[in-house]
Design a protein around this motif. Sequence first.
Motif, mmCIF file in Angstrom:
data_model
loop_
_atom_site.group_PDB
_atom_site.id
_atom_site.type_symbol
_atom_site.label_atom_id
_atom_site.label_comp_id
_atom_site.label_asym_id
_atom_site.label_seq_id
_atom_site.Cartn_x
_atom_site.Cartn_y
_atom_site.Cartn_z
ATOM 1 N N VAL A 16 -0.735 4.434 7.611
ATOM 2 C CA VAL A 16 0.706 4.378 7.834
ATOM 3 C C VAL A 16 1.488 4.885 6.632
ATOM 4 N N LYS A 17 2.724 5.277 6.918
ATOM 5 C CA LYS A 17 3.707 5.602 5.881
ATOM 6 C C LYS A 17 4.765 4.506 5.943
ATOM 7 N N VAL A 18 4.940 3.801 4.848
ATOM 8 C CA VAL A 18 5.914 2.712 4.772
ATOM 9 C C VAL A 18 7.118 3.201 3.965
ATOM 10 N N THR A 19 8.298 3.116 4.564
ATOM 11 C CA THR A 19 9.542 3.432 3.865
ATOM 12 C C THR A 19 10.213 2.110 3.551
ATOM 13 N N CYS A 20 10.514 1.902 2.280
ATOM 14 C CA CYS A 20 11.080 0.612 1.888
ATOM 15 C C CYS A 20 12.088 0.796 0.764
ATOM 16 N N LEU A 21 12.784 -0.266 0.475
ATOM 17 C CA LEU A 21 13.713 -0.295 -0.647
ATOM 18 C C LEU A 21 13.035 -0.971 -1.828
ATOM 19 N N ASP A 22 13.460 -0.611 -3.024
ATOM 20 C CA ASP A 22 12.972 -1.261 -4.236
ATOM 21 C C ASP A 22 14.157 -1.394 -5.184
ATOM 22 N N HIS A 48 -3.571 2.155 4.445
ATOM 23 C CA HIS A 48 -4.053 1.525 5.677
ATOM 24 C C HIS A 48 -3.414 0.145 5.805
ATOM 25 N N LEU A 49 -2.822 -0.121 6.962
ATOM 26 C CA LEU A 49 -2.087 -1.362 7.209
ATOM 27 C C LEU A 49 -3.046 -2.520 7.450
ATOM 28 N N ILE A 50 -2.885 -3.605 6.655
ATOM 29 C CA ILE A 50 -3.695 -4.811 6.897
ATOM 30 C C ILE A 50 -2.851 -6.001 7.329
ATOM 31 N N THR A 51 -1.580 -6.044 6.909
ATOM 32 C CA THR A 51 -0.708 -7.157 7.292
ATOM 33 C C THR A 51 0.691 -6.620 7.554
ATOM 34 N N GLN A 58 1.424 -5.342 4.012
ATOM 35 C CA GLN A 58 0.386 -5.017 3.040
ATOM 36 C C GLN A 58 -0.381 -3.784 3.500
ATOM 37 N N ILE A 59 -0.608 -2.884 2.545
ATOM 38 C CA ILE A 59 -1.438 -1.710 2.799
ATOM 39 C C ILE A 59 -2.472 -1.604 1.688
ATOM 40 N N PHE A 60 -3.575 -0.912 1.980
ATOM 41 C CA PHE A 60 -4.549 -0.619 0.931
ATOM 42 C C PHE A 60 -4.804 0.873 0.904
ATOM 43 N N GLY A 61 -5.073 1.377 -0.294
ATOM 44 C CA GLY A 61 -5.245 2.810 -0.471
ATOM 45 C C GLY A 61 -6.675 3.260 -0.622
ATOM 46 N N GLU A 67 -22.874 -2.942 5.407
ATOM 47 C CA GLU A 67 -23.200 -3.665 6.636
ATOM 48 C C GLU A 67 -22.453 -4.991 6.783
ATOM 49 N N ASP A 68 -21.881 -5.511 5.672
ATOM 50 C CA ASP A 68 -21.152 -6.776 5.721
ATOM 51 C C ASP A 68 -19.654 -6.615 5.993
ATOM 52 N N GLY A 69 -19.151 -5.390 5.988
ATOM 53 C CA GLY A 69 -17.727 -5.185 6.245
ATOM 54 C C GLY A 69 -17.101 -4.217 5.269
ATOM 55 N N ILE A 70 -15.791 -4.319 5.117
ATOM 56 C CA ILE A 70 -15.001 -3.403 4.301
ATOM 57 C C ILE A 70 -14.361 -4.176 3.145
ATOM 58 N N GLU A 71 -14.498 -3.656 1.925
ATOM 59 C CA GLU A 71 -13.778 -4.182 0.768
ATOM 60 C C GLU A 71 -12.655 -3.200 0.456
ATOM 61 N N VAL A 72 -11.496 -3.732 0.046
ATOM 62 C CA VAL A 72 -10.340 -2.875 -0.173
ATOM 63 C C VAL A 72 -9.827 -2.970 -1.600
ATOM 64 N N GLY A 73 -9.151 -1.907 -2.018
ATOM 65 C CA GLY A 73 -8.519 -1.853 -3.334
ATOM 66 C C GLY A 73 -7.184 -1.144 -3.225
#
Length: 96
Positions: A16-22, A48-51, A58-61, A67-73
């Motif tokens: 996803v592309k998130v447009t936000c204010l800061d 990638h959107l997780i929440t 929340q997104i992760f890049g 085999e146990d799943g995906i770890e994100v950073g």
Amino acid sequence: MAKKKLKGTIDDYPLVKVTCLDWVSHSEWMSIPKARRLEPSKCIAVGHLITENRSKVQIFGSYSKDEDGIEVGTIETIPGSWVLEIKNVITGKIIK
């Protein structure tokens, strides 16, 4: 304590592309009228959107998988009220 991994495949977490204010912060001296003209910055984040709920988005890049799943950073957590739009990069569909 073992790390908790995301289940499923990377396709379960849309790109996803998130447009936000800061906020904008200035440390120099300025007049009140000039200060009142300051506006929040409009920012773009891609990942990638997780929440996605009222309180946060929340997104992760980056990620790894085994085999146990995906770890994100490279996780970005954005206050939900700051988010203007969430758009699926692949389909072009507006999520929020």
